[in-house]
Structures are given as structure tokens and as C-alpha cells.
Design an enzyme around this catalytic site. Structure first.
Site, PDB file in Angstrom:
ATOM      1  N   SER A 107      13.534   4.320   5.339  1.00 18.55           N
ATOM      2  CA  SER A 107      12.881   5.605   5.584  1.00 18.55           C
ATOM      3  C   SER A 107      13.905   6.715   5.781  1.00 18.55           C
ATOM      4  CB  SER A 107      12.005   5.496   6.839  1.00 18.55           C
ATOM      5  OG  SER A 107      11.558   6.775   7.256  1.00 18.55           O
ATOM      6  N   TYR A 130      10.486  12.288   1.897  1.00 14.93           N
ATOM      7  CA  TYR A 130       9.319  13.141   2.066  1.00 14.93           C
ATOM      8  C   TYR A 130       9.442  14.329   1.120  1.00 14.93           C
ATOM      9  CZ  TYR A 130       8.817  10.447   6.364  1.00 14.93           C
ATOM     10  OH  TYR A 130       8.689   9.416   7.260  1.00 14.93           O
ATOM     11  N   THR A 156       6.861   9.734  -0.424  1.00 14.14           N
ATOM     12  CA  THR A 156       5.632   9.761   0.370  1.00 14.14           C
ATOM     13  C   THR A 156       4.907  11.071   0.100  1.00 14.14           C
ATOM     14  OG1 THR A 156       6.554   8.349   2.089  1.00 14.14           O
ATOM     15  CG2 THR A 156       4.707   9.747   2.714  1.00 14.14           C
ATOM     16  N   LYS A 252       3.983   6.952  -2.997  1.00 11.79           N
ATOM     17  CA  LYS A 252       3.275   6.238  -1.931  1.00 11.79           C
ATOM     18  C   LYS A 252       2.291   7.168  -1.234  1.00 11.79           C
ATOM     19  CE  LYS A 252       4.247   3.685   2.366  1.00 11.79           C
ATOM     20  NZ  LYS A 252       3.597   4.602   3.322  1.00 11.79           N
ATOM     21  N   HIS A 276      -1.304   5.491   4.614  1.00 14.12           N
ATOM     22  CA  HIS A 276      -0.270   5.655   5.634  1.00 14.12           C
ATOM     23  C   HIS A 276      -0.574   4.800   6.869  1.00 14.12           C
ATOM     24  CE1 HIS A 276       3.313   8.318   5.974  1.00 14.12           C
ATOM     25  NE2 HIS A 276       3.272   7.954   7.239  1.00 14.12           N
TER      26      HIS A 276
END
Length: 387
Positions: A107, A130, A156, A252, A276
Site C-alpha cells: 500500500s 491512490y 484504488t 481495484k 473496499h
């Protein structure tokens, strides 16, 4: 220690050993937590079709995800703050994934940096990003991922606006965490966790601090996170990130067939059907319920993975039989990590693998590549008959 036979055993041990702030971060959803709960309970509505007198010698769970060989089609999902569940948690999880032969996804909001993980592993890993406003930061992030040998980017797409998670607010869980006398007192009772954390230098967001403009220390992180996410995100912007990276991309956070078609149009290599983990839009349908419609829409044109709610090898089996090419686990490996460190992540993978292999055999199939809806008993209207 009693025998650990399932993911729930790891969760219980994790609960005892990890500070409440970080346990609640993993084990919670937004608002009423309806979607969080149904992500797991909806798997139970699908039954397996038992077959007998079928030659089950020479079984294999080996497969591929985005062209990469995997021991089973299960990747470790990107989980923020993993390094606070256990000291150097991202490194421990990546090592366990490497040894087991499954992908690890780091992440952006990890405690250990891209460079930390690359220096302590030898297998390429995936990196999650992100959709942030700052192009300069994003380009540097992609450059760092390339230098570390990352083979795919996981973008994401469902976090341009943060869902409210009541437990995190009450616990002061933010970036960086806001410690209170109560949370400090709770941490002091977790002696093993505390001793490990004292021995590591990695306690802050390694991909952000010292890399994002104006973020030189943890104190300056809060204002950056408040401004970094882009509420004006659209598909053109996602396409821009895909071009910026120039390699394999997984999107995602897809939960709707129309969004799956849009992901195909912008050139993604794969999508992850995901809500999520129930941490964004509460009241959204579970990922496993969303999967069939998305498979009907794009399943023959793009690789489809599933995330949110997987707690067993049988859940993996059901997702694959419903058409998914691969799956992601987040909480399941975090439970293991918080319970037993790297060995706990390995244990979680072993449990899921054994359940997948055994259940596949009892359904009369020798390979995950041969799984299809014929091994399932799916209730009528499972995917929804909405007005």
C-alpha cells in the site's frame, strides 16, 4: 498454544495481541457495517456440489494472475498501516508471500517504504496507489516502484472521498494516529507488540514522509492527507495514471458492470471486484453478489479478480467457480500477521490453500483452472432482481 486450524483462530489471537486502535482499523466497516458483514455472510448462501468416485490424484492449485505464475490464485491485498499491526509488517508479509509463491501488494499508506520491502525480498511485488492530485508526487512514486522492480500497479479507484468509519474516529486512528491516554494505556498492555515496535525504526508512513512535498515529518502528514485525494476524479484521469505508469495495471474497487466496462475502455489489464472491504459505501452489495453481473459484462475481455469478504479457501473456491481469475485477501493475512508475525501470514496462506485444495477435490475437480459454476448451488436471485 491451542491448534490453529482456521482463519478465525488467527483472528482471535490477533485480537488479544494487537492494540485496540489497530485491531479496530482492520476489523471494521463504514457506518452501520452492513456491507462489511454481508461481504462474508453472502458467501454462506452459496453451496458446493459434492461429487464422488472421481480420480483426484495429481491435483493442482497453480494458476496465473496477470500473466504471473502463482501457487494459488490468491494475492495479498494492499492494507494501509500494516507495519503497525506488527513491527515491519509489510516486510514480514511480503516475505511470507514470496516463500509461498503468491503476489504481495504494498500500500502507498504502508509503514515500510517501497525501498524497505525491495531491500528485504527478492521476488517482484505489486504496488498500490491512490488517485492523488499531485502529478509530481505520483510520477516519483511510479519511478520508485519501477526502480524497486514492481511488476504491476494496483490503482484504488473507490477512495476519492473517504467513507466514515466510526471506530477509527473514536480511536483517533488517522494519518498520523492521534494517541490518547486511553489508547496509550491499551498499547501498554500489549507487551509483545510494544517490544517489537521499540526495536524497529519504521513507525511512520515510509512512502510519504520525506517524499511528498511539505511532508518532512509525521506532524506535517495530517494536512497533506487532507488535501491529497482528488474528489474530481474521472475516467480520463484514471487513463492518465495508466499512461503515466506504462506497465501492467489492476483497477481495484469496481462494483458495477458499467464501471467494469469503463475499466476495460481505459486499458486496464485486470479489475478487482471490491467494495473496499465494506469501508467505503455502506449499503453497497457484497463483492460476491456483484461478481456475476460483472463477469457477464466483461469477463471474457479482461481479467477479473475479487476482494472483500474472503476468510477461507472455500470462499476462494466459490469466487473462482463464479468466474474470477484470482482473489485478494486483506484481513485474513492481517489476522495472521498480528497474531504471529511472518509465521502467521504463512499460516493464513497454508489454511486457505488446504481448504481450497480439499474442497476442490470433494467437488470433483483436480485443478483451479477447471472450476466453473457447475460445482456450485447458487440461490435464484442471488445477484439481485432489483426494480
Amino acid at each position: 498454544m491451542p491448534a490453529i486450524t482456521c482463519i478465525e483462530d488467527l483472528r482471535q489471537l490477533y485480537h488479544r495481541r494487537t492494540p485496540k486502535m489497530f485491531y479496530d482499523y482492520a476489523e471494521s466497516g463504514s457506518w452501520t457495517e452492513q456491507t462489511f458483514a454481508e461481504n462474508t455472510s453472502d458467501f454462506q448462501d452459496i453451496y458446493l456440489r459434492q461429487r464422488v468416485a472421481v480420480d483426484m490424484a495429481g491435483r493442482s492449485t497453480a494458476s496465473q494472475m496477470i500473466g504471473q505464475d502463482v501457487a494459488m490464485p490468491v494475492a495479498l491485498a494492499p492494507v494501509g498501516l500494516t507495519g503497525m499491526q506488527s513491527a515491519d509488517g509489510e516486510i514480514k508479509a511480503a516475505r511470507a508471500a514470496e516463500k509461498f509463491g503468491v503476489p504481495f501488494t504494498l500500500s502507498t499508506m504502508s509503514i515500510c517504504s517501497i525501498e524497505d520491502v525491495a531491500e528485504n525480498t527478492s521476488a517482484p511485488f505489486w504496488f498500490q496507489v491512490y488517485t492523488l492530485k499531485d502529478d509530481e508526487f505520483m510520477r516519483r512514486l511510479f519511478d520508485r516502484a519501477r526502480a524497486a522492480g514492481c511488476t504491476a500497479i494496483v490503482i484504488t479507484v473507490d477512495l476519492q472521498i473517504m467513507g466514515q468509519r466510526h471506530k477509527d474516529i473514536k480511536n483517533g486512528l488517522s494519518a498520523p494516529p492521534k494517541l490518547t491516554p486511553r489508547s496509550i494505556a491499551n498499547m501498554m498492555t500489549k507487551v509483545g507488540w510494544g517490544l517489537e515496535m521499540l526495536q524497529t525504526k519504521r513507525r511512520f508512513f515510509g512512502n510519504i514522509v520525506g517524499h511528498a512535498k511539505g511532508v518532512s515529518d509525521p506532524a506535517s502528514l495530517s494536512s497533506w492527507t487532507a488535501e491529497a485525494f482528488d474528489p474530481s476524479l474521472n475516467w480520463d484521469r484514471i487513463a492518465q495514471f495508466i499512461r503515466m505508469w506504462g506497465g501492467k495495471v489492476i483497477l481495484k474497487g469496481i462494483l458495477d458492470a458499467e464501471d467494469a466496462r469503463q475499466a476495460l475502455n481505459v486499458g486496464a489489464d485486470a479489475i478487482v471486484v471490491s467494495n473496499h472491504g465494506g469501508r467505503q459505501l455502506d449499503g453497497a452489495i457484497s463483492s460476491i453478489r456483484a461478481l456475476p453481473e460483472i463477469m457477464d459484462a466483461v469477463g471474457d475481455k479482461i481479467e477479473v479478480h475479487l476482494d472483500s469478504g474472503i476468510r477461507s479457501g472455500q470462499d476462494v473456491l466459490k469466487a473462482l467457480a463464479m468466474g474470477a481469475t484470482g482473489t485478494f485477501i486483506g484481513r485474513a493475512f492481517v489476522y495472521g500477521l498480528g497474531a504471529m508475525g511472518e509465521a502467521g501470514v504463512t499460516k493464513a496462506l497454508e489454511i486457505i490453500h488446504k481448504e481450497l485444495d480439499t474442497s476442490m477435490a470433494l467437488c470433483g475437480r483436480k485443478s483451479v483452472k477447471d472450476l466453473d459454476r457447475d460445482i456450485l448451488l447458487v440461490p435464484k436471485g442471488f445477484s439481485g432482481e432489483w426494480e
